[in-house]
Motif scaffolding. Structure first.
Motif, PDB file in Angstrom:
ATOM      1  N   PRO A  15       9.880   5.259   0.994  1.00  0.00           N
ATOM      2  CA  PRO A  15       8.791   4.343   0.603  1.00  0.00           C
ATOM      3  C   PRO A  15       7.796   4.097   1.737  1.00  0.00           C
ATOM      4  CG  PRO A  15      10.890   3.508  -0.153  1.00  0.00           C
ATOM      5  CD  PRO A  15      11.199   4.678   0.723  1.00  0.00           C
ATOM      6  N   LEU A  16       8.305   4.014   2.984  1.00  0.00           N
ATOM      7  CA  LEU A  16       7.402   3.807   4.118  1.00  0.00           C
ATOM      8  C   LEU A  16       6.552   5.044   4.362  1.00  0.00           C
ATOM      9  CD1 LEU A  16       9.556   1.964   6.792  1.00  0.00           C
ATOM     10  CD2 LEU A  16       7.958   1.019   5.159  1.00  0.00           C
ATOM     11  N   GLY A  49       1.839  11.167 -11.457  1.00  0.00           N
ATOM     12  CA  GLY A  49       1.276  10.274 -10.465  1.00  0.00           C
ATOM     13  C   GLY A  49       2.164  10.115  -9.234  1.00  0.00           C
ATOM     14  N   PHE A  50       1.660   9.359  -8.278  1.00  0.00           N
ATOM     15  CA  PHE A  50       2.379   9.196  -7.016  1.00  0.00           C
ATOM     16  C   PHE A  50       3.683   8.433  -7.215  1.00  0.00           C
ATOM     17  CE2 PHE A  50       3.035   6.207  -3.437  1.00  0.00           C
ATOM     18  CZ  PHE A  50       3.540   7.117  -2.542  1.00  0.00           C
ATOM     19  N   GLU A  51       3.617   7.301  -7.914  1.00  0.00           N
ATOM     20  CA  GLU A  51       4.819   6.469  -8.082  1.00  0.00           C
ATOM     21  C   GLU A  51       5.951   7.223  -8.798  1.00  0.00           C
ATOM     22  OE1 GLU A  51       6.033   3.307  -7.390  1.00  0.00           O
ATOM     23  OE2 GLU A  51       4.511   3.251  -5.844  1.00  0.00           O
ATOM     24  N   TRP A  68       1.465   9.120   4.169  1.00  0.00           N
ATOM     25  CA  TRP A  68       0.874  10.311   3.560  1.00  0.00           C
ATOM     26  C   TRP A  68       1.639  10.592   2.271  1.00  0.00           C
ATOM     27  CZ3 TRP A  68       1.911  16.052   4.721  1.00  0.00           C
ATOM     28  CH2 TRP A  68       0.927  16.847   4.090  1.00  0.00           C
ATOM     29  N   LYS A  69       0.915  10.646   1.165  1.00  0.00           N
ATOM     30  CA  LYS A  69       1.589  10.691  -0.131  1.00  0.00           C
ATOM     31  C   LYS A  69       2.441  11.940  -0.329  1.00  0.00           C
ATOM     32  CE  LYS A  69      -1.244   7.445  -2.471  1.00  0.00           C
ATOM     33  NZ  LYS A  69      -2.046   7.054  -3.600  1.00  0.00           N
ATOM     34  N   ARG A 123       7.304  14.072  -1.410  1.00  0.00           N
ATOM     35  CA  ARG A 123       7.801  15.321  -2.004  1.00  0.00           C
ATOM     36  C   ARG A 123       8.484  16.192  -0.959  1.00  0.00           C
ATOM     37  NH1 ARG A 123       4.479  16.525  -6.714  1.00  0.00           N
ATOM     38  NH2 ARG A 123       3.031  14.822  -7.005  1.00  0.00           N
ATOM     39  N   ILE A 124       7.923  16.170   0.260  1.00  0.00           N
ATOM     40  CA  ILE A 124       8.414  17.102   1.285  1.00  0.00           C
ATOM     41  C   ILE A 124       9.750  16.635   1.871  1.00  0.00           C
ATOM     42  CG2 ILE A 124       7.895  18.112   3.528  1.00  0.00           C
ATOM     43  CD1 ILE A 124       4.932  17.858   2.777  1.00  0.00           C
TER      44      ILE A 124
END
Lengths: 494, 233
Positions: A20-21, A105-107, A26-27, A31-32
């Protein structure tokens, strides 16, 4: 030595709290990072497995308290084999869904990758731990990740599937806790090895009821009939890669738990016959249910349940050949069923009802995906020269060695059913005319890589089964040797 | 017919379980065996912790606690992912009626006291009954009170998430520090101090404070998410 077993749990947990941090910085990191963690675990597990195959098991204590006072992790040939398999599949699923989930989306993406990583961690924890209550905690971690991943699409059906899974999973947790309580009340310890040495002092009534509760609870997660009501819905409604993760990781961990209880902890010999009966019933009912399914993923789900039944039958023989066959089958099923789920979810990607009828003529539009699905279908029914052939052959020879000809003939009969419903799908993909309404969705580059790796593995194991049988032989010998397990754990001093 | 069969099966199971638990014999001689004496002895003599429950939860079986904290973290994440699409703008809540002035004035007065009690409970987790989970829950009830009393009261999700993450990292990080210093994960590496002092028990208070913050942030997040769920009328 490159690390110790506890890192399999500590590193993913640390990463899970960090994600979460990191997502705020960086969004793309959400994923990475799970992928990096899985790659690290893969390297670690391969290294540790190599070490263990040569030097014998690693027993690690936690918080500095030797067994039975503290919790310990056991990385032996058997558990190491399963851990490597699970982490590998987790990595494959991550590669597959890296771009697959790009358009969300990101969330949701953050949650998806976080939960996927924790699903793998929970399953790995179940396999590694040497403590029955600690196993309960990891089953909870796996379960909650599973419920949430099932509900990923937040539709009405997926919510229903997730709710069903949640309800049955909660019942399983309750029963598991009751079973742990009964054992603890009789023996005053939670350590598996310590329980195994003392189990003969427990009154049979308590021994039997706790084993019943354990098998019922774990049977829900391991999809044993009649406790598998959640499975077809969950597989059908969850995203494709999650179905692969369920079949390859969650179910394997639950089967491991059942086997650990029956082989190592309890000394009830009738449990082996029970495994054969319950496994046969699961196999037969699931395969006959699979042939009646109209949705592709539901069919794969029932097939997965059936295969788990077969694994339990093989474990039920109680012989070295049986255990070898069961482990080989677990490996093959994990690889092949994952491939089927991953490729199958592209075959029905844009279709409305996700039915088998809608895959008609897909091979012209998705040649590689169709080919890989067909490869998986041939492999799982056990056609030579693919990987599934060797495991099915070893199950049959193990049955013959145990003089269970009736079981052997039933397995062969059910295999015909299996062949029918898989060939039906392959037939539709290759020889039917495509429906106009269904638009094919090209797989992403990452998804292709993930599927090709699995496909290549099926061929490699099919043509050169020797690359893996050595490890499985050691793993099965490790499971059979109960005294060695107890000695390895209890000889650890502070 | 189906219902009768189900009822009979459940009744059989229930009776069987009831008999088993009735005859389990709490207090019988075989209950003396096992690991409990070791825990009682070690807690006071070596760990210098006066609350044995805490020492078992955080030290002997700290790995389980780390797992349970993760379970809560995942449950909150899962709740967020299921209710994600339904999230409303701040202020539009599912509680329809507004609070009376007694409630609004009273909760302003009570809120600091509730928070203080929660903090007290988790800081003294190794000395008196209580601990991180309990303290965290008390703090979350403080926020629940404020959310119910004031329609516009809002909690920053970003901050909750940061507190939650930092607390989790502290727990796992303390565990890894033990791994690097003492040799095993979650092992105590700090001086244990004097029994019954506030600064005693090595890493136990640190872990419990982290757990307290984490549980408080997570449960507040749950309450906030559920209160602002759309469609419940």
């Amino acid at each position: 030595m490159v690390g110790t077993p506890v890192l399999f749990v500590a590193i993913p947990l640390l990463a899970a709290f960090l994600i979460p941090l990191l997502g705020m910085i960086w969004k793309e990191l959400v994923r990475i990072v799970p992928g990096l963690v899985l790659i690290y675990l893969m390297v670690l597990s391969v290294n540790l497995l190599n070490h263990v195959l040569v030097n014998g098991p690693i027993v690690e204590v936690i918080a500095g308290w030797a067994p039975p006072f503290g919790i310990n992790l056991v990385f032996s040939a058997f558990s190491g084999f399963l851990v490597t398999l699970m982490v590998f599949l987790g990595l494959i699923v991550w590669i597959y869904s890296y771009r697959f989930k790009r358009n969300v989306g990101f969330e949701p993406a953050k949650k998806y990758f976080l939960l996927l990583m924790m699903l793998v961690t929970g399953a790995v924890g179940i396999v590694l731990t040497g403590d029955i209550f600690n196993m309960f905690v990891f089953i909870e971690i796996t379960g909650i990740s599973g419920y949430a991943l099932t509900a990923f699409y937040t539709g009405r059906d997926s919510a229903e599937a997730s709710f069903k899974y949640l309800m049955l999973g909660s019942i399983a947790s309750t029963l598991l806790l009751l079973a742990i309580m009964i054992l603890y009340s009789q023996l005053g310890t939670l350590n598996m090895a310590e329980i195994a040495t003392k189990i003969h002092t427990v009154k049979p009534a308590y021994k039997v009821i706790s084993l019943i509760l354990f098998i019922t609870a774990l049977g829900i997660e391991a999809e044993i009939f009649p406790l598998n009501g959640w499975a077809p819905d969950a597989y059908a409604e969850a995203p494709g890669p999650v179905g692969a993760a369920f079949a390859g990781i969650v179910v394997k961990a639950s089967v491991y738990a059942i086997i650990r209880y029956i082989y190592t902890i309890f000394d009830i010999s009738g449990a082996y016959d029970f495994l054969i009966i319950i496994g046969m019933v699961t196999l037969i009912i699931a395969e006959f249910a699979a042939i009646r399914q109209e949705k592709l993923k539901r069919m794969l789900a029932y097939s997965s349940i059936g295969q788990m039944g077969l694994v339990l039958v093989a474990f039920g023989f109680g012989t070295k050949e049986g255990v070898f066959a069961a482990l080989f089958l677990m490996l093959n099923h994990a690889i092949i069923k994952s491939l089927l789920f991953l490729s199958g979810s592209y075959l029905v990607y844009n279709s409305k009802d996700k039915t088998i009828a809608e895959v008609n003529g897909m091979h012209k539009f998705l040649p590689i995906t169709s080919f890989l699905f067909a490869l998986g279908a041939f492999a799982i029914v056990g056609l030579p020269p693919f990987a599934g052939f060797w495991s099915k052959l070893s199950v049959l020879t193990a049955a013959a060695d145990s003089h269970m000809l009736f079981v052997m003939s039933l397995i062969l009969m059910v295999s015909v059913v299996e062949l029918v419903y898989y060939l039906r799908v392959v037939n539709r993909i290759y020889f039917f005319k495509k429906e106009e309404s269904v638009e094919a969705k090209k797989p992403t580059f990452n998804a292709l890589i993930a599927m090709l790796v699995l496909g290549a593995l099926i061929l490699v194991i099919g043509f050169y089964p020797d690359v893996i049988t050595g490890v499985i032989h050691k793993a099965s010998a490790d499971l059979m040797d109960k005294t060695k397990y107890i000695n390895d754990v209890l000889s650890i001093k502070q | 017919m189906k219902k009768v069969i189900v009822f009979l099966l459940l009744a059989t199971l229930g009776v069987y379980l009831a008999i088993t638990f009735f005859n389990i014999g709490f207090g019988d001689p075989h209950f003396v065996n096992g690991v409990k004496d070791f825990y009682l002895k070690e807690t006071v003599e070596n760990l210098h912790v006066s609350n044995t429950v805490t020492s078992i939860v955080v030290n002997f079986r700290g790995f389980d606690t780390l797992g349970e904290v993760t379970v809560l973290f995942l449950a909150v994440t899962a709740l967020g992912s299921i209710l994600y699409k339904k999230r409303h703008e701040v202020g539009a809540r599912s509680v329809l009626f507004s609070s009376s002035s007694v409630v609004t004035a009273g909760s302003k007065l009570l809120f600091p006291a509730v928070i203080l009690l929660g903090v007290y409970v988790f800081i003294h987790g190794h000395l008196s009954p209580g601990g991180g989970f309990q303290g965290g829950v008390i703090i979350a009830t403080g926020f629940l009170l404020m959310l119910l009393a004031y329609e516009n009261y809002s909690v920053s999700h970003t901050w909750l998430s940061i507190v939650e993450s930092l607390a989790g990292i502290t727990f796992a990080g303390v565990g890894l520090l033990g791994f690097m210093n003492g040799g095993t994960f979650l092992q105590n590496f700090l001086p244990t101090g004097v029994l019954n002092n506030l600064f005693s028990g090595g890493v136990i208070p640190i872990i419990y404070i982290a757990v307290g913050f984490k549980v408080a942030a997570e449960l507040t997040g749950v309450i906030y998410t559920v209160l602002h769920e759309k469609g419940v009328k």
